[in-house]
Design an enzyme around this catalytic site. Structure first.
Site, PDB file in Angstrom:
ATOM      1  N   LYS A   1      -7.030  -1.621 -15.585  1.00  9.57           N
ATOM      2  CA  LYS A   1      -6.658  -0.397 -14.862  1.00  9.57           C
ATOM      3  C   LYS A   1      -7.889   0.307 -14.278  1.00  9.57           C
ATOM      4  O   LYS A   1      -7.862   0.770 -13.141  1.00  9.57           O
ATOM      5  CB  LYS A   1      -5.900   0.587 -15.785  1.00  9.57           C
TER       6      LYS A   1
ATOM      7  N   ARG B   1       1.153   8.114 -21.186  1.00  9.74           N
ATOM      8  CA  ARG B   1       1.217   7.091 -22.229  1.00  9.74           C
ATOM      9  C   ARG B   1       2.384   7.306 -23.177  1.00  9.74           C
ATOM     10  O   ARG B   1       2.551   6.518 -24.120  1.00  9.74           O
ATOM     11  CB  ARG B   1      -0.077   7.130 -23.035  1.00  9.74           C
TER      12      ARG B   1
ATOM     13  N   ARG C   1     -15.838  -6.568 -23.274  1.00 12.09           N
ATOM     14  CA  ARG C   1     -16.267  -5.271 -22.728  1.00 12.09           C
ATOM     15  C   ARG C   1     -17.053  -4.485 -23.779  1.00 12.09           C
ATOM     16  O   ARG C   1     -18.004  -3.786 -23.462  1.00 12.09           O
ATOM     17  CB  ARG C   1     -15.032  -4.475 -22.274  1.00 12.09           C
TER      18      ARG C   1
ATOM     19  N   ARG D   1      -4.627  -0.446 -30.988  1.00  9.50           N
ATOM     20  CA  ARG D   1      -4.374   0.093 -29.637  1.00  9.50           C
ATOM     21  C   ARG D   1      -3.236  -0.666 -28.953  1.00  9.50           C
ATOM     22  O   ARG D   1      -2.400  -0.080 -28.274  1.00  9.50           O
ATOM     23  CB  ARG D   1      -5.650   0.033 -28.794  1.00  9.50           C
TER      24      ARG D   1
ATOM     25  N   ARG E   1     -18.329   1.491 -26.456  1.00  9.91           N
ATOM     26  CA  ARG E   1     -17.142   2.143 -27.027  1.00  9.91           C
ATOM     27  C   ARG E   1     -16.812   1.549 -28.388  1.00  9.91           C
ATOM     28  O   ARG E   1     -16.552   0.347 -28.499  1.00  9.91           O
ATOM     29  CB  ARG E   1     -15.941   1.951 -26.092  1.00  9.91           C
TER      30      ARG E   1
HETATM   31  P1  AMP Z   1      -8.455   4.429 -22.512  1.00  9.12           P
HETATM   32  O1  AMP Z   1      -9.837   4.591 -21.967  1.00  9.12           O
HETATM   33  O2  AMP Z   1      -7.392   4.737 -21.495  1.00  9.12           O
HETATM   34  O3  AMP Z   1      -8.235   3.104 -23.186  1.00  9.12           O
HETATM   35  O4  AMP Z   1      -8.285   5.544 -23.642  1.00  9.12           O
HETATM   36  C1  AMP Z   1      -9.120   5.557 -24.786  1.00  9.12           C
HETATM   37  C2  AMP Z   1      -8.474   6.422 -25.869  1.00  9.12           C
HETATM   38  O5  AMP Z   1      -8.328   7.764 -25.400  1.00  9.12           O
HETATM   39  C3  AMP Z   1      -7.066   6.010 -26.287  1.00  9.12           C
HETATM   40  O6  AMP Z   1      -7.074   4.965 -27.258  1.00  9.12           O
HETATM   41  C4  AMP Z   1      -6.521   7.314 -26.833  1.00  9.12           C
HETATM   42  O7  AMP Z   1      -7.054   7.593 -28.118  1.00  9.12           O
HETATM   43  C5  AMP Z   1      -7.114   8.337 -25.867  1.00  9.12           C
HETATM   44  N1  AMP Z   1      -6.220   8.558 -24.704  1.00  9.12           N
HETATM   45  C6  AMP Z   1      -6.498   8.273 -23.406  1.00  9.12           C
HETATM   46  N2  AMP Z   1      -5.474   8.601 -22.614  1.00  9.12           N
HETATM   47  C7  AMP Z   1      -4.505   9.107 -23.434  1.00  9.12           C
HETATM   48  C8  AMP Z   1      -3.185   9.587 -23.210  1.00  9.12           C
HETATM   49  N3  AMP Z   1      -2.642   9.632 -21.986  1.00  9.12           N
HETATM   50  N4  AMP Z   1      -2.494  10.019 -24.287  1.00  9.12           N
HETATM   51  C9  AMP Z   1      -3.016   9.999 -25.524  1.00  9.12           C
HETATM   52  N5  AMP Z   1      -4.239   9.532 -25.807  1.00  9.12           N
HETATM   53  C10 AMP Z   1      -4.995   9.087 -24.771  1.00  9.12           C
END
Ligand code: AMP
Length: 192
Positions: A14, A89, A128, A146, A134
């Site tokens: 994404k 989400r 990654r 996740r 991260r």
């Molecule tokens: P991402 O970079 O999109 O994989 O997000 C990393 C982490 O941020 C996720 O595993 C969640 O802990 C938190 N996070 C990001 N976006 C959301 C969302 N829309 N709702 C809830 N938690 C989020």
């Protein structure tokens, strides 16, 4: 306005595809994961709160995410549209986004889902993790959590947009450019 929800599990690509889309269509990028990481690096209260959830690969509570996105949209001024990446989400987040955007008279144009099998996702995320710094990309247990959270809490969001006839899915395995071309052709159809 062109408001696209780019959807898919962690590691689906994404972020990579969003970067190309914002350039091609002159869109604003709202990645909730990136916003939380920015708060974290700046040591804000919101960052501290989000960290507890992010470290385990769990979702940050809906209202926290929704308020942050609301602020971001309000700050965005005169724009051509938004790519939502990693948001919504949960179905509650999708409903809140509809309220926010419908209130402005600029609804979600459509959701485009990137389909990637689980083995490929795990390999991509761990790869990654070697450079992303991260913590949630480096530990297989967190990565698996996740993916589990995605299946349980996030997949129903696809049904939500299917119900509005705003859903398209594409194969997320292939070259970056071929996947980008597939997304662009979906966007062209949504726009017509
Ligand atoms: P991402 O970079 O999109 O994989 O997000 C990393 C982490 O941020 C996720 O595993 C969640 O802990 C938190 N996070 C990001 N976006 C959301 C969302 N829309 N709702 C809830 N938690 C989020």
């Amino acid at each position: 306005m062109l408001n696209i929800v780019l959807f898919g599990p962690p590691g689906a690509g994404k972020g990579t595809q969003s970067a190309k889309l914002i350039e091609k269509y002159s869109l604003t990028h709202i990645s909730t994961g990136d916003l939380f990481r920015k708060h974290l690096s700046e040591g804000t209260e919101l960052g501290q709160l989000a960290k507890k959830y992010m470290d385990e690969g769990n979702l940050v509570p809906d209202q926290v995410v929704i308020d942050m996105v609301d602020d971001k949209i309000k700050d965005s001024g005169d724009i051509k549209g938004i790519i939502f990446d990693g948001f919504p989400r949960t179905v509650a987040q999708a409903e809140a986004l509809d309220m926010l955007l419908n209130g402005k008279g600029t609804p979600v144009t459509g959701m485009i889902a990137l389909e990637v099998n689980e083995e490929e996702l795990k390999n991509r995320i761990l790869e990654r993790g070697k450079t992303s710094g991260r913590a949630d990309d480096q530990d297989i247990n967190k990565v698996e959590n996740r993916i589990k959270v995605y299946k349980n809490e996030t997949l129903p969001v696809a049904e939500y947009y299917k119900g509005q006839d705003k859903f398209a899915s594409i194969n997320g395995v292939g070259t970056i450019d071929s996947i980008f071309d597939s997304i662009c052709s979906e966007i062209n159809q949504l726009n017509n």
